[in-house]
Scaffold this motif. Structure first.
Motif, PDB file in Angstrom:
ATOM      1  N   GLU A 609       0.828  -1.202   0.000  1.00  0.00           N
ATOM      2  CA  GLU A 609       0.000   0.000   0.000  1.00  0.00           C
ATOM      3  C   GLU A 609       0.865   1.255   0.000  1.00  0.00           C
ATOM      4  O   GLU A 609       0.566   2.230  -0.689  1.00  0.00           O
ATOM      5  CB  GLU A 609      -0.933  -0.016   1.213  1.00  0.00           C
ATOM      6  N   GLU A 610       1.942   1.225   0.786  1.00  0.00           N
ATOM      7  CA  GLU A 610       2.831   2.384   0.818  1.00  0.00           C
ATOM      8  C   GLU A 610       3.573   2.550  -0.496  1.00  0.00           C
ATOM      9  O   GLU A 610       3.683   3.657  -1.037  1.00  0.00           O
ATOM     10  CB  GLU A 610       3.833   2.251   1.966  1.00  0.00           C
ATOM     11  N   LEU A 611       4.113   1.467  -1.039  1.00  0.00           N
ATOM     12  CA  LEU A 611       4.837   1.555  -2.302  1.00  0.00           C
ATOM     13  C   LEU A 611       3.950   2.099  -3.417  1.00  0.00           C
ATOM     14  O   LEU A 611       4.410   2.841  -4.293  1.00  0.00           O
ATOM     15  CB  LEU A 611       5.378   0.180  -2.695  1.00  0.00           C
ATOM     16  N   ALA A 612       2.670   1.751  -3.363  1.00  0.00           N
ATOM     17  CA  ALA A 612       1.739   2.195  -4.407  1.00  0.00           C
ATOM     18  C   ALA A 612       1.586   3.711  -4.422  1.00  0.00           C
ATOM     19  O   ALA A 612       1.193   4.289  -5.437  1.00  0.00           O
ATOM     20  CB  ALA A 612       0.385   1.529  -4.212  1.00  0.00           C
ATOM     21  N   LYS A 613       1.882   4.370  -3.297  1.00  0.00           N
ATOM     22  CA  LYS A 613       1.766   5.824  -3.238  1.00  0.00           C
ATOM     23  C   LYS A 613       2.919   6.511  -3.960  1.00  0.00           C
ATOM     24  O   LYS A 613       2.837   7.701  -4.277  1.00  0.00           O
ATOM     25  CB  LYS A 613       1.699   6.281  -1.781  1.00  0.00           C
ATOM     26  N   TYR A 614       4.004   5.769  -4.181  1.00  0.00           N
ATOM     27  CA  TYR A 614       5.180   6.366  -4.800  1.00  0.00           C
ATOM     28  C   TYR A 614       5.506   5.763  -6.164  1.00  0.00           C
ATOM     29  O   TYR A 614       6.152   6.408  -6.994  1.00  0.00           O
ATOM     30  CB  TYR A 614       6.402   6.189  -3.896  1.00  0.00           C
ATOM     31  N   MET A 615       5.132   4.520  -6.386  1.00  0.00           N
ATOM     32  CA  MET A 615       5.625   3.786  -7.549  1.00  0.00           C
ATOM     33  C   MET A 615       4.501   3.330  -8.459  1.00  0.00           C
ATOM     34  O   MET A 615       3.346   3.237  -8.059  1.00  0.00           O
ATOM     35  CB  MET A 615       6.421   2.553  -7.090  1.00  0.00           C
ATOM     36  N   THR A 616       4.865   3.001  -9.698  1.00  0.00           N
ATOM     37  CA  THR A 616       3.913   2.399 -10.627  1.00  0.00           C
ATOM     38  C   THR A 616       3.746   0.921 -10.260  1.00  0.00           C
ATOM     39  O   THR A 616       4.645   0.312  -9.670  1.00  0.00           O
ATOM     40  CB  THR A 616       4.436   2.508 -12.066  1.00  0.00           C
ATOM     41  N   PRO A 617       2.598   0.303 -10.603  1.00  0.00           N
ATOM     42  CA  PRO A 617       2.360  -1.105 -10.238  1.00  0.00           C
ATOM     43  C   PRO A 617       3.454  -2.053 -10.720  1.00  0.00           C
ATOM     44  O   PRO A 617       3.822  -2.990 -10.003  1.00  0.00           O
ATOM     45  CB  PRO A 617       1.014  -1.406 -10.905  1.00  0.00           C
ATOM     46  N   GLU A 618       4.002  -1.822 -11.925  1.00  0.00           N
ATOM     47  CA  GLU A 618       5.032  -2.731 -12.413  1.00  0.00           C
ATOM     48  C   GLU A 618       6.313  -2.640 -11.592  1.00  0.00           C
ATOM     49  O   GLU A 618       7.092  -3.597 -11.536  1.00  0.00           O
ATOM     50  CB  GLU A 618       5.333  -2.476 -13.896  1.00  0.00           C
ATOM     51  N   GLU A 619       6.538  -1.509 -10.929  1.00  0.00           N
ATOM     52  CA  GLU A 619       7.739  -1.370 -10.100  1.00  0.00           C
ATOM     53  C   GLU A 619       7.632  -2.141  -8.789  1.00  0.00           C
ATOM     54  O   GLU A 619       8.559  -2.829  -8.381  1.00  0.00           O
ATOM     55  CB  GLU A 619       7.978   0.113  -9.766  1.00  0.00           C
ATOM     56  N   TYR A 620       6.495  -1.981  -8.102  1.00  0.00           N
ATOM     57  CA  TYR A 620       6.403  -2.608  -6.779  1.00  0.00           C
ATOM     58  C   TYR A 620       5.766  -3.995  -6.819  1.00  0.00           C
ATOM     59  O   TYR A 620       5.696  -4.674  -5.795  1.00  0.00           O
ATOM     60  CB  TYR A 620       5.650  -1.703  -5.789  1.00  0.00           C
ATOM     61  N   GLY A 621       5.343  -4.434  -7.980  1.00  0.00           N
ATOM     62  CA  GLY A 621       4.831  -5.795  -8.091  1.00  0.00           C
ATOM     63  C   GLY A 621       3.326  -5.847  -8.103  1.00  0.00           C
ATOM     64  O   GLY A 621       2.714  -6.406  -8.996  1.00  0.00           O
ATOM     65  N   GLY A 622       2.684  -5.298  -7.072  1.00  0.00           N
ATOM     66  CA  GLY A 622       1.235  -5.254  -7.020  1.00  0.00           C
ATOM     67  C   GLY A 622       0.568  -6.600  -6.892  1.00  0.00           C
ATOM     68  O   GLY A 622      -0.613  -6.751  -7.186  1.00  0.00           O
ATOM     69  N   ASP A 623       1.323  -7.611  -6.414  1.00  0.00           N
ATOM     70  CA  ASP A 623       0.742  -8.945  -6.343  1.00  0.00           C
ATOM     71  C   ASP A 623       0.732  -9.514  -4.930  1.00  0.00           C
ATOM     72  O   ASP A 623       0.479 -10.697  -4.730  1.00  0.00           O
ATOM     73  CB  ASP A 623       1.503  -9.893  -7.263  1.00  0.00           C
ATOM     74  N   GLY A 624       1.064  -8.674  -3.968  1.00  0.00           N
ATOM     75  CA  GLY A 624       1.012  -9.123  -2.581  1.00  0.00           C
ATOM     76  C   GLY A 624       2.189  -9.945  -2.137  1.00  0.00           C
ATOM     77  O   GLY A 624       2.220 -10.451  -1.027  1.00  0.00           O
ATOM     78  N   GLU A 625       3.219 -10.093  -2.983  1.00  0.00           N
ATOM     79  CA  GLU A 625       4.335 -10.966  -2.627  1.00  0.00           C
ATOM     80  C   GLU A 625       5.461 -10.227  -1.928  1.00  0.00           C
ATOM     81  O   GLU A 625       6.419 -10.824  -1.485  1.00  0.00           O
ATOM     82  CB  GLU A 625       4.887 -11.637  -3.894  1.00  0.00           C
ATOM     83  N   GLU A 626       5.365  -8.892  -1.855  1.00  0.00           N
ATOM     84  CA  GLU A 626       6.483  -8.147  -1.304  1.00  0.00           C
ATOM     85  C   GLU A 626       6.047  -7.304  -0.116  1.00  0.00           C
ATOM     86  O   GLU A 626       6.411  -6.151   0.035  1.00  0.00           O
ATOM     87  CB  GLU A 626       7.119  -7.269  -2.386  1.00  0.00           C
ATOM     88  N   GLY A 627       5.232  -7.880   0.745  1.00  0.00           N
ATOM     89  CA  GLY A 627       4.810  -7.160   1.934  1.00  0.00           C
ATOM     90  C   GLY A 627       5.936  -7.015   2.930  1.00  0.00           C
ATOM     91  O   GLY A 627       6.988  -7.622   2.813  1.00  0.00           O
ATOM     92  N   GLN A 628       5.693  -6.204   3.931  1.00  0.00           N
ATOM     93  CA  GLN A 628       6.702  -5.912   4.949  1.00  0.00           C
ATOM     94  C   GLN A 628       7.046  -7.157   5.755  1.00  0.00           C
ATOM     95  O   GLN A 628       6.206  -7.991   6.016  1.00  0.00           O
ATOM     96  CB  GLN A 628       6.159  -4.825   5.886  1.00  0.00           C
ATOM     97  N   GLU A 629       8.333  -7.260   6.117  1.00  0.00           N
ATOM     98  CA  GLU A 629       8.779  -8.386   6.929  1.00  0.00           C
ATOM     99  C   GLU A 629       8.115  -8.371   8.290  1.00  0.00           C
ATOM    100  O   GLU A 629       7.907  -7.333   8.863  1.00  0.00           O
ATOM    101  CB  GLU A 629      10.297  -8.328   7.137  1.00  0.00           C
TER     102      GLU A 629
END
Length: 629
Positions: A609-629
């Motif tokens: 959710e935070e990455l989406a505020k700064y990045m395009t979907p292709e950059e941050y993945g947008g698939d739920g696989e890169e959530g916070q540790e």
């Protein structure tokens, strides 16, 4: 010695230009690695602008809150820079800052302590936990004092051993030109300010540590040395500078009396409990918390005040938002008619802390206001407003080595770009100086050890000297008038809030000023001639101003220290772009280059959710696989 110009010739392995925190740390590291080092300082030795960095040095040591670590610090730095940071620089900084602070303590730095004897750490804007190692509100002064003592110790050790190599220091000295021959640095040319005598330094490696550009603005916290010398030297030598559109206006500079307008009021005041109020007595910052920060910042006074009493409370007061957010909020209050009579707002710590606490924790601030404004901050509020404070832009360098695109030219501290992205968090400057000062000194020494012998040619010396002496033969305006004209353009058209029509006007006005700058005229001799010094400085300020105005015009979004009234909000596409300035025959030109991509293992420190505020979907993945540790 050159017979035509009677010039002193010097030689060293590593030339360090600037004697602030970054320069001194670079000099120490280069000497520890066996290099012969020459440090040149524009001001008196020990008077560099680093002494004005009062609040502390940010390092995730976890002494006050054990939850702090390098990952949290990295995360805060990236958030503060709105993800435009060079991620590798931010990573190295977060990982290495604690070691640099502990190292400074072994050199003799006397930090404030926690009750159990560890280095104390205080709150600062944009930092999730208390993270700033501090010495009251004069941390920068302690850093400089400590590094000077370390240099003296190394000099004494060299003398005892009879070493021909050591650290030499020339203060009150200006470098006018870097010399590049055969595609690499061969040295520099400059003059001693007291006598006007020129010198040339043969050196295969040069470290720029010259600080910022703030004297291009009339209202600034920066000292007189900050005229963009390193930025301009690098540009003229063929290096690139990046992110010049991002200028930090510190939220709290003095606004009264007029003679001291802009002098810094340290963020420590807010970190230790001070609050901002408008002319109506309202604590107004709650209205200005951006959506991206609403989970981390308090929404009521009661909740905000819990932050100072409960280390585990995770909703910070809005006064501790990143500096760009606070500066814009103050600017809005003043523009909407809720400012003080002198055009600022009130910073109140008197009603919240005891006199004993204020005198103990903020002695420099108490003295500054009493002496300069006849205000007792233990009994009444301060009047403050935004002041030009820090440039995030600087020489484009390799993250690990701090080397520019010109072989043998290194940069660290405020003169280098990339680390802070679009906005620097308070306290990151002093640890930045230590981390990348060390790295630049280390790699400069290694470069020099493997370089062929360097020598500045007589032709390059003659060219540099004749260029520096031109103001004596010119018939234009005096340099003080030229600087005032430059400051008017920057303050009116390239300030805290910008718009396209004004930036177009700024670029045109700066272009019209080019000839005026080049023709600045002075009289008298070369010894003790401040007019001559400024005539050369204003050339550097003009170059930096043009790079800033052109970049601000090109970047059509608002991010960090760059606010476009006609392009509000951040654009994920612009987040992928660095604007890189270079100097050619036609002046400053800009090129778009991609921001280094954050690797997956570091992106996992942020939720989707935070990455989406700064990045395009292709950059941050947008698939739920890169959530916070």
């Amino acid at each position: 010695m050159d017979s035509k110009y009677d010039i002193d010739r010097l030689h060293c392995d590593v030339l360090v230009i600037g004697a602030g925190g970054a320069g001194l740390r670079a000099a120490v590291e280069a000497r520890l690695r066996g290099a012969d080092v020459l440090v040149v300082s524009k001001s008196l030795f020990g008077k560099a602008h680093t002494v004005m960095a009062e609040g502390g040095a940010a390092a995730a040591m976890g002494n006050v809150n054990s939850n702090d670590d390098w990952k949290v610090h990295f995360r805060d730095t990236m958030r503060g820079g709105k993800f435009l940071n060079n991620y590798r620089m931010a990573e190295l900084h977060a990982k290495e800052a604690p070691e640099r602070i502990w190292e400074l303590e072994t050199y003799g730095a006397l930090f404030d302590r926690t009750p159990d004897g560890r280095i104390s750490q205080r709150n600062f804007g944009g930092h999730e936990y208390p993270r700033l190692a501090h010495v009251g509100d004069r941390t920068g002064l302690e850093l400089i004092r400590t590094m000077q003592q370390k240099i003296v110790a190394l000099q004494q050790d060299d003398e005892r051993r009879g070493s021909e190599q050591t650290i030499r220091v020339l203060d009150e000295t200006t470098v006018t030109d870097l010399v590049v021959e055969g595609g690499a640095i061969s040295g520099a040319v400059g003059y001693r300010r007291a006598s006007g005598r020129f010198f040339a330094v043969d050196a295969p490696a040069v470290v720029l540590a010259t600080g910022g550009i703030g004297r291009s603005y009339k209202v600034t916290s920066n000292s007189w040395e900050y005229t963009g010398d390193g930025h301009a030297l690098a540009l003229r030598a063929g290096a690139d500078v990046i992110n010049m559109e991002f200028i930090q206006f510190h939220p709290t500079g003095m606004v009264w009396p007029a003679s001291v307008r802009g002098i810094l009021v340290t963020e420590s005041v807010r970190g230790d409990g001070g609050v901002l109020k408008n002319s109506e007595g309202e604590r107004f910052m709650f209205r200005y918390v951006p959506d991206v920060f609403k989970e981390q910042y308090a929404t009521t006074e009661e909740e905000a005040d819990r932050w100072y009493e409960d280390p585990d409370h995770n909703r910070r007061p809005p006064e501790l938002l990143p500096r760009d957010e606070v500066a814009r909020a103050i600017n809005s209050e003043v523009k909407e008619g809720r400012g003080t009579a002198n055009g600022g707002v009130y910073l109140d710590i008197a009603s919240r802390r005891s006199e004993e606490f204020i005198r103990r924790k903020l002695p420099s601030m108490h003295h500054q206001f009493k002496e300069l404004a006849d205000v007792d901050i233990t009994a009444e509020p301060m009047e403050v407003g935004p002041t030009c404070h820090y440039v995030m832009g600087g020489v484009e360098v390799d993250a690990d080595s701090a080397q520019s695109s010109v072989p043998g030219l290194f940069a660290s501290g405020e003169v280098s770009g990339g680390m802070h992205g679009s906005n620097r968090l308070g306290g990151n400057s002093l640890s930045d100086l230590l981390v990348f000062g060390k790295r630049s000194g280390e790699h400069a020494a290694d470069f020099a050890a493997n370089a062929s012998e360097a020598r500045v040619s007589d032709g390059k010396i003659a060219e540099a000297v004749e260029n520096a002496l031109r103001p004596f033969a010119n018939d234009g305006l005096n340099p003080y008038e030229v600087q005032a004209e430059l400051q008017k353009v920057n303050g009116r058209l390239v300030g805290i809030i910008r718009r396209e029509s004004e930036l177009v006007e700024a670029v045109k006005m700066l272009e019209d000023l080019r000839e005026t700058v080049e023709n600045a005229a002075i009289g008298g001799g070369r010894a003790y001639n401040p007019g001559w010094h400024l005539a050369l400085d204003v050339r550097n300020m003009w170059l930096c101003s043009m790079a800033t105005a052109k970049a601000a015009l090109m970047r059509k979004e608002s991010r960090g220290g760059h606010t476009r009234d006609d392009a509000p909000g951040m654009d994920p596409e612009w987040r992928k772009v660095n604007l890189v300035a270079s100097l050619g025959e036609d002046g400053i030109s800009l090129e778009r280059k991609p921001v280094p991509e954050i690797p997956a293992e570091l992106r996992r420190l942020f939720d989707e959710e935070e990455l989406a505020k700064y990045m395009t979907p292709e950059e941050y993945g947008g698939d739920g696989e890169e959530g916070q540790e």
